[in-house]
Design a protein around this motif. Structure first.
Motif, PDB file in Angstrom:
ATOM      1  N   ASP A 215       0.790  -1.257   0.011  1.00  0.00           N
ATOM      2  CA  ASP A 215      -0.050   0.052  -0.022  1.00  0.00           C
ATOM      3  C   ASP A 215       0.782   1.214  -0.179  1.00  0.00           C
ATOM      4  N   TYR A 216       0.734   1.953  -1.041  1.00  0.00           N
ATOM      5  CA  TYR A 216       1.827   2.980  -1.302  1.00  0.00           C
ATOM      6  C   TYR A 216       1.525   4.286  -0.282  1.00  0.00           C
ATOM      7  N   HIS A 217       0.138   4.365  -0.051  1.00  0.00           N
ATOM      8  CA  HIS A 217      -0.167   5.321   1.136  1.00  0.00           C
ATOM      9  C   HIS A 217       0.478   5.203   2.319  1.00  0.00           C
ATOM     10  N   VAL A 218       0.376   3.940   2.648  1.00  0.00           N
ATOM     11  CA  VAL A 218       1.438   3.712   4.150  1.00  0.00           C
ATOM     12  C   VAL A 218       2.541   4.390   3.881  1.00  0.00           C
ATOM     13  N   ALA A 219       3.525   3.796   3.038  1.00  0.00           N
ATOM     14  CA  ALA A 219       4.630   4.412   2.589  1.00  0.00           C
ATOM     15  C   ALA A 219       4.846   5.742   2.757  1.00  0.00           C
ATOM     16  N   ARG A 220       3.870   6.165   1.986  1.00  0.00           N
ATOM     17  CA  ARG A 220       3.895   7.623   1.715  1.00  0.00           C
ATOM     18  C   ARG A 220       3.629   8.603   3.144  1.00  0.00           C
ATOM     19  N   GLY A 221       2.791   7.779   3.694  1.00  0.00           N
ATOM     20  CA  GLY A 221       2.432   8.492   5.227  1.00  0.00           C
ATOM     21  C   GLY A 221       3.893   8.422   5.984  1.00  0.00           C
ATOM     22  N   LYS A 222       4.633   7.495   6.043  1.00  0.00           N
ATOM     23  CA  LYS A 222       5.810   7.151   6.743  1.00  0.00           C
ATOM     24  C   LYS A 222       6.681   8.143   6.258  1.00  0.00           C
ATOM     25  N   SER A 223       7.136   8.291   4.896  1.00  0.00           N
ATOM     26  CA  SER A 223       7.853   9.295   4.342  1.00  0.00           C
ATOM     27  C   SER A 223       7.321  10.945   4.794  1.00  0.00           C
ATOM     28  N   ALA A 224       6.108  10.933   4.894  1.00  0.00           N
ATOM     29  CA  ALA A 224       5.556  12.189   5.471  1.00  0.00           C
ATOM     30  C   ALA A 224       6.147  12.537   7.032  1.00  0.00           C
ATOM     31  N   ILE A 225       5.938  11.536   7.631  1.00  0.00           N
ATOM     32  CA  ILE A 225       6.324  11.619   9.078  1.00  0.00           C
ATOM     33  C   ILE A 225       7.551  12.260   9.162  1.00  0.00           C
ATOM     34  N   ASP A 226       8.592  11.407   8.380  1.00  0.00           N
ATOM     35  CA  ASP A 226      10.041  11.680   8.619  1.00  0.00           C
ATOM     36  C   ASP A 226       9.980  13.210   8.183  1.00  0.00           C
ATOM     37  N   LEU A 227       9.709  13.483   7.032  1.00  0.00           N
ATOM     38  CA  LEU A 227       9.643  14.815   6.533  1.00  0.00           C
ATOM     39  C   LEU A 227       9.322  15.934   7.580  1.00  0.00           C
ATOM     40  N   VAL A 228       7.997  15.658   8.132  1.00  0.00           N
ATOM     41  CA  VAL A 228       7.662  16.641   8.999  1.00  0.00           C
ATOM     42  C   VAL A 228       8.368  16.720  10.448  1.00  0.00           C
ATOM     43  N   THR A 229       8.650  15.494  10.702  1.00  0.00           N
ATOM     44  CA  THR A 229       9.484  15.631  12.028  1.00  0.00           C
ATOM     45  C   THR A 229      10.863  16.343  11.886  1.00  0.00           C
ATOM     46  N   ASP A 230      11.449  16.006  10.740  1.00  0.00           N
ATOM     47  CA  ASP A 230      12.830  16.665  10.534  1.00  0.00           C
ATOM     48  C   ASP A 230      12.468  18.095  10.437  1.00  0.00           C
ATOM     49  N   ASP A 231      11.432  18.665   9.822  1.00  0.00           N
ATOM     50  CA  ASP A 231      11.056  20.051   9.847  1.00  0.00           C
ATOM     51  C   ASP A 231      11.009  20.628  11.361  1.00  0.00           C
ATOM     52  N   LEU A 232      10.038  19.995  12.116  1.00  0.00           N
ATOM     53  CA  LEU A 232       9.800  20.372  13.495  1.00  0.00           C
ATOM     54  C   LEU A 232      10.872  20.365  14.252  1.00  0.00           C
ATOM     55  N   GLN A 233      12.000  19.382  13.879  1.00  0.00           N
ATOM     56  CA  GLN A 233      13.145  19.393  14.951  1.00  0.00           C
ATOM     57  C   GLN A 233      14.083  20.311  14.723  1.00  0.00           C
ATOM     58  N   THR A 234      14.014  20.886  13.338  1.00  0.00           N
ATOM     59  CA  THR A 234      14.622  22.204  13.339  1.00  0.00           C
ATOM     60  C   THR A 234      14.189  23.529  14.095  1.00  0.00           C
ATOM     61  N   TYR A 235      12.782  23.514  14.274  1.00  0.00           N
ATOM     62  CA  TYR A 235      12.446  24.570  15.317  1.00  0.00           C
ATOM     63  C   TYR A 235      12.608  24.309  16.621  1.00  0.00           C
ATOM     64  N   LYS A 236      12.779  22.805  16.995  1.00  0.00           N
ATOM     65  CA  LYS A 236      12.931  22.556  18.348  1.00  0.00           C
ATOM     66  C   LYS A 236      14.484  22.901  18.756  1.00  0.00           C
ATOM     67  N   ARG A 237      15.443  23.112  18.061  1.00  0.00           N
ATOM     68  CA  ARG A 237      16.753  23.342  18.056  1.00  0.00           C
ATOM     69  C   ARG A 237      16.801  25.098  18.444  1.00  0.00           C
ATOM     70  N   LEU A 238      15.718  25.774  18.112  1.00  0.00           N
ATOM     71  CA  LEU A 238      15.984  27.138  18.017  1.00  0.00           C
ATOM     72  C   LEU A 238      15.531  27.628  19.797  1.00  0.00           C
ATOM     73  N   ASN A 239      15.946  28.948  19.924  1.00  0.00           N
ATOM     74  CA  ASN A 239      15.799  29.319  21.248  1.00  0.00           C
ATOM     75  C   ASN A 239      14.478  30.049  21.273  1.00  0.00           C
ATOM     76  N   MET A 240      13.308  29.493  21.315  1.00  0.00           N
ATOM     77  CA  MET A 240      12.017  30.059  21.238  1.00  0.00           C
ATOM     78  C   MET A 240      11.425  30.101  22.752  1.00  0.00           C
ATOM     79  N   SER A 241      10.295  30.781  22.611  1.00  0.00           N
ATOM     80  CA  SER A 241       9.648  30.891  24.014  1.00  0.00           C
ATOM     81  C   SER A 241       9.004  29.384  24.356  1.00  0.00           C
ATOM     82  N   LYS A 242       8.886  29.250  25.408  1.00  0.00           N
ATOM     83  CA  LYS A 242       8.066  27.894  26.138  1.00  0.00           C
ATOM     84  C   LYS A 242       6.855  27.857  25.342  1.00  0.00           C
ATOM     85  N   ALA A 243       6.054  28.825  24.980  1.00  0.00           N
ATOM     86  CA  ALA A 243       4.665  28.628  24.525  1.00  0.00           C
ATOM     87  C   ALA A 243       4.972  27.774  22.932  1.00  0.00           C
TER      88      ALA A 243
END
Lengths: 536, 617
Positions: A215-243
């Motif tokens: 099921d390519y949808h499953v694979a696409r979903g996993k690929s999307a998680i990786d991509l979105v996680t990487d994107d969010l992780q770059t924000y997580k490394r920033l010195n942002m407010s607690k909120a």
């Protein structure tokens, strides 16, 4: 006891230092493990809270059965708005004598509706800022943090137009942070289609171990998680407010939660296409229940509609609301959420299901037909209010029916849930918050007393004075109630214990909210649950 | 109407500068039965019912810098601007007027605000040409998104971002014209060059800045996985998967500001790409266009002059007109629970009542503001003095014009400037702010005093609004009746001091908006009044509407109120304490004369607060 004001995701830190209010069970396992557990059918069915919220009060004289205390029989409901609930009388609890916080001109003097909505589930003041949001987290979020699978936020739904106005928001994820309702059944459906078993695989773009590997949808979903996680992780490394950091964390935890799909065969056996079909949830039905464009929004002074907007409003209040109920039942069966709020907003003209109103509900509730209070009665207004009240009672009945039609464990979804009809006001013209007409269906897994009215005030309260004027024109008198002033906080504490919340010390919850008297400075003076509401 | 309709904006419409709303339902008789204090029935046991009669103002304070009264809550970013030390909002002498001799402050705001739903729709429109989802009854995309919320992402909201992304990507690849908005080349099987270039090119637009090397690599991985994540692995299928991935990327969904370059004075300087993003979402409510992107890529959005040049260009674009119209809906309270669009007259009293005018009279009001704003050189004064109007066949007769000369669309005309100066003498205001059978000087006066003059009038005390309109032979005009109605101790100071006088001057227009000199019973009108134009300063005597409009047009309070609304709206933080110095200084500039509305809007991009970011707490 002051409330626990904290941003999300702070819980574990918080747990170690503060005692007293409703806190999470200590040392929760990871979010992922939580979700994995949630996907399994629990040994005993989960307990849940559903709040069904309606605006503008009611004719209390027609809502309340005469019986204020003791066992309820079907005959006690005869002639009241609650009559259609007669088949369920043995599953009903009628708590009499509660008042919600922040009565106008007693607590704050900003606006009776804003105060009723903002303080309803927070037992806190509303902000004097222009948005008038509540200054504390609401009950649904407090409970969700403890009992929801995977740290999920409550499912807050509504019919009508999307709104972030205080007059249509009762859920607050944090102080001054509105958690507005979702109004589109298609959106809720989409959330669930990723979970429900569809003939061998979960639907949507996610999958579990039993899915077809190709099921390519499953694979696409996993690929999307990786991509979105990487994107969010770059924000997580920033010195942002607690909120801001919390926002990133909330998103990251969703990726772990929602993408993994359902793997437990026992859960697959109930959370599946057959259940969905039983509930009448089909693509076509959801589409028919969803708006085709903008929805006419309510307004204190009367809705400003277009033909399309009005048609979508009518759809939303009828097919839309009914589908939301079905979707809630499916979400409960699949254990996607255990905390629900469902609103019927109050500033609309009822023109469906044979109702032929010409004035919006809020104005009618004032008896004047518009936003003014006091003065002359609008001709026929009592009957108009009664028609709307009856319609709303019918909706609560349908909700109860839906939940009770779904077997779970030894009983039904209804039995394992506290399904509470909670009103904004007692009487719409008086805008009073005392003597609230509250009804709870289901014992929440045996915790709550059922088949009974329980007067928590210890003296006769009565049905109020909603029909003391306007029977035949004339001027509007005092339509409020006397008595019924026990703080609603105690009811909430009882419900928190019913669904399984714990205090920091692991014992029962004893307090909720900022205050339980007249002013926020009063604090909580009357802690503890209401023993009389508990099953013996 | 829905433009920029966000939590912030809608909520703000209620109360910036006038916390006491004139629209919302006033105190019930008896939130605990206190219409008749002590009467027993309906009184909340132990609730102190009735104790606050006359004291309803206490919690409704915090408007527009009302003297020394409204202290601001630290960190609340709220509406009680005016007294934050250093914010320059301190007012003088209880007039509500801000002092421009102040130091501008910068509010710490989120670095990752999500696109509001309305912004999302326009962004999708401008990036991909998709306005309606064919797979979902043709609704605009955000219909399927969670209602705008400011807290963390929820499972429901996330599921719907993915669903909408999938629907958009499918639609884009079903139509070659739309596909070309995403991918400019034709990828051959096995050749990744075109797809790689699309990542770089479309990524620049979707992320509103160039992608980093890491980000490009991240999307290249999607290409590499192409065969496993698509039905056949065909290049166009992989391209569709790429589009889906862009649309669910947090960097697309959030308007991030992450540059951390110190300005040397405790703040961070925004990058040119971040400035471009602020400009486009503030002035257009959508993603930057090619010219903005180019300026950003050349780092040409750093100085106030560079930013001003772009702002001037952008204000000429039709997208700015939408934004300006949305602002004026906000300024006039049209986007909230207000009297607008509720005109309704009793046909027995007004035989020429025609429900067909309800929409057009509101449209006229917005067209009026649009026309004034975008006429070169027009200033705030013109809002109150211009004789232009827009009529159609139904509304023309109400202005005394021949309806047969007009069609269904609104047509510009010029009215008698002595009777019809400015928007407050147009049908929209006059008819919506009236009652079923009569004029309502209180509605009109309260709107003028609070929303236009910016005077901070508290909420009416509990029960006050139930005071009946007295009726006796000596009260032979509406004015006399209202005057008597509001003479009670708890009403008098606000009504006789602020609310009634402008309403009485406007009695020259009946409830259908027609000019008149006598009441319907033939008694001559008295439209003279002493108007409090700025709280705490001497009143201004007027003889009627034209005088009143002149007084408002030259009122520093009205200017400040207009500027304050703009600042709160444009920066998406109405009433924020830290912004009050900007309000004061822009107001001072405007009071200097010949300061066009378009200059004001452009100058909103010239503050430090627009250019810099406060270091997160």
């Amino acid at each position: 006891m002051t409330p626990t004001k904290r941003p999300p995701m702070q819980r574990r830190i918080f747990l170690k230092g503060v005692a007293g209010a409703c806190l999470a069970a200590p040392f929760l396992s990871s979010v992922h493990e939580q979700w994995a557990k949630a996907q399994s059918v629990p040994a005993t069915p989960p307990k849940r809270l559903v709040i069904f919220y309606t605006h503008n009060g009611t004719l209390t004289t027609r809502w309340f059965p005469s019986k204020e205390d003791g066992a309820l029989a079907a005959s006690d409901l005869t002639g009241t708005y609650l009559e259609p609930l007669s088949p369920y009388v043995n599953k009903l609890l009628l708590p009499r004598g509660f008042r919600s916080m922040n009565s106008y001109a007693v607590g704050q003097s900003i606006d009776p509706h804003d105060q009723a909505c903002g303080s309803k589930l927070t037992c806190a003041y509303i902000s004097t800022e222009s948005n008038r949001y509540a200054t504390a987290e609401s009950l649904d979020h407090t409970i969700a943090k403890q009992i929801n699978p995977g740290d999920k936020t409550p499912l807050v739904l509504s019919v009508g137009a999307p709104s972030t106005l205080i007059k249509e928001v009762i859920s607050f994820s944090a102080p001054n942070t509105a958690f507005p309702s979702n109004v589109n059944p298609s959106s809720v459906y989409k959330l669930l289609t990723g979970v429900v078993m569809q003939g061998g695989s979960t639907g949507g773009s996610t999958g579990g171990t039993s899915m077809t590997p190709a099921d390519y949808h499953v694979a696409r979903g996993k690929s999307a998680i990786d991509l979105v996680t990487d994107d969010l992780q770059t924000y997580k490394r920033l010195n942002m407010s607690k909120a801001d950091q919390d926002r990133i964390d909330a998103w990251l935890s969703l990726l772990r939660d929602t993408e993994t799909g359902m793997t437990d065969p026992a859960m697959q056996a109930v959370c599946n296409a057959a259940t969905q079909a039983t509930l009448g949830i089909t693509d076509a039905a959801v589409t028919a229940a969803s708006p085709t464009g903008s929805i006419t929004a309510g307004n204190v002074l009367g809705p400003k509609g277009t033909a399309d907007g009005d048609a979508n409003l009518a759809t939303s209040f009828t097919k839309g609301g009914d589908m939301m109920m079905n979707l809630m039942a499916l979400a409960m069966t699949c254990d996607v959420n255990r905390t629900f709020v469902f609103l019927y907003p109050g500033y609309v003209i009822y023109k469906w299901d044979g109702l032929m109103m010409t004035k919006e509900h809020h104005g009618l509730s004032h008896r004047t037909g518009d936003f003014t209070v006091g003065g002359n009665c609008y001709a026929g207004v009592i009957d108009m209010i009664a028609q709307i009240d009856t319609w709303l009672a019918g909706k609560f009945t349908r909700l109860v029916q839906t939940f009770d039609s779904m077997p779970e464990g030894d009983g039904t979804l209804l039995d394992n849930t506290a399904t509470m009809w909670l009103p904004e006001l007692s009487d719409g013209a008086a805008h009073n918050l005392n003597n609230l007409p509250i009804l709870i269906a289901g014992s929440c897994g045996g915790y709550l007393k059922t088949g009974a009215a329980v007067n928590v005030e210890g003296k006769t309260i009565g049905k109020g004075n909603s029909e003391s004027s306007c029977q035949n024109g004339g001027t509007i008198g005092n339509t409020g109630s006397s008595g019924g002033n026990q703080p609603i906080n105690k009811l909430y504490v009882t419900l928190m214990n019913a669904v399984g919340c714990k205090a920091a010390d692991g014992g029962p919850v004893t307090t909720f909210g900022v205050f339980d008297g007249n002013k926020d400075t009063d604090g909580i003076k009357n802690p503890g649950e209401v023993m009389a509401l508990k099953a013996s | 109407m829905a433009m920029w309709r966000s939590a912030v904006f809608v909520a703000a419409a209620f109360g910036v500068g006038c916390t006491a709303d004139i629209q919302s339902p006033p105190a019930g008789m008896g939130a605990s039965g206190n219409a008749t204090p002590g009467s027993g029935a309906g009184t909340n046991t132990g609730s102190g019912a009735g104790s606050s009669v006359g004291g309803g103002a206490t919690s409704a304070s915090g408007g527009n810098g009302s003297g020394s009264g409204g202290t601001s809550s630290p960190g609340s970013g709220g509406s009680s601007g005016g007294t934050t030390p250093g914010a320059g909002g301190s007012s003088s002498g209880g007039t509500g007027m801000l002092n421009p001799n102040c130091t501008p402050q910068i509010e710490a705001t989120s670095q990752i605000p999500r696109l509001l739903n309305a912004q999302y729709d326009r962004t999708i429109r401008d990036l991909l040409g998709v306005t309606n989802l064919t797979a979902a009854n043709g609704v605009v995309p955000s219909t399927l998104l969670a209602t705008d919320l400011t807290s963390g992402m929820t499972d429901l909201a996330w599921a719907n971002y993915k669903d909408v992304a999938d629907k958009i990507a499918t639609q884009v690849f079903a139509d070659p014209k739309l596909t070309a908005n995403f991918i400019k080349c034709t990828p051959a099987a096995g050749d990744t060059t075109c797809l790689h270039q699309t990542i770089i090119d479309f990524g620049r637009l979707a992320f509103r800045r160039p992608l980093t090397t890491d980000e490009v690599a991240r999307f290249d991985k999607v290409i590499a996985a192409g065969a496993t994540i698509t039905p056949t692995g065909a290049p166009m299928e992989v391209a569709q998967a790429l589009l889906y991935m862009f649309l669910i990327s947090p960097t697309f969904i959030q308007r991030a500001e992450t540059t951390a370059v110190s300005d040397g004075a405790g703040h961070f300087t925004l990058s040119s790409a971040e400035i471009a993003q602020r400009l486009s979402y503030m002035l257009w409510g959508t993603t930057p266009d090619a010219a903005l992107n180019q300026a950003a890529d050349q780092n040409m959005l750093q100085t106030p002059q560079q930013i001003a040049a772009q702002a001037a260009r952008m204000l000429q674009d039709p997208k700015a007109r939408d934004m300006v119209s949305a602002f004026h809906q906000h300024y006039l309270l049209m986007d909230s629970e207000s009297h607008w669009a509720t005109a309704n007259r009793d046909p027995a009293t007004f035989p020429n009542w025609n429900p067909a005018v309800v929409g057009p009279i509101d449209d006229e009001t917005l067209k009026f503001f649009d026309a004034i704003t975008f006429t070169a050189g027009s200033t705030f004064k013109d809002f109150l003095t211009s004789p232009i109007a827009f009529v159609n066949k139904d509304t023309a007769p109400l202005y005394g014009l021949d309806g047969s000369k007009y069609g269904a669309d609104l047509t510009e005309v010029s009215l008698d400037a002595t009777q019809r100066p400015g928007f407050l003498t147009r049908l929209g205001f006059l008819m919506n702010f009236a009652s079923l059978t009569r004029t309502n000087p209180i509605y009109r006066g309260a709107f003028i005093s609070k929303q236009i003059l910016g005077i901070d009038i508290p909420a009416p005390p509990a029960g006050a609004t139930q005071t009946a309109l007295p009726d006796s032979p000596d009260l032979d005009t509406n004015r006399k009746q209202v005057d008597a109605q509001t003479s009670g101790d708890s009403c008098k100071s606000c009504h006789h001091g602020y609310i009634n006088p402008p309403g009485f001057a406007m009695e020259a227009f009946d409830a259908m908006g027609a000019w008149r000199t006598t009441e319907s019973n033939g008694v001559p009108l008295d439209t003279t009044a002493d108007i409090t134009v700025v709280d705490g300063q001497p009143t201004v005597h007027v003889n009627g509407p034209a005088d009143l409009m002149a007084a408002i047009a030259s009122s520093p309070g009205a200017l400040q109120q207009y500027v304050k609304q703009w600042v709160g709206y444009a920066y998406q933080r109405p009433g924020d304490a830290a912004d009050q110095c900007d309000v004061a200084q822009l107001s001072a500039k405007m009071a200097g004369g010949n300061y066009a509305i378009l200059n004001l809007i452009a100058d909103l991009t010239q503050t430090q607060s627009f250019r810099l970011r406060e270091v997160s707490p």
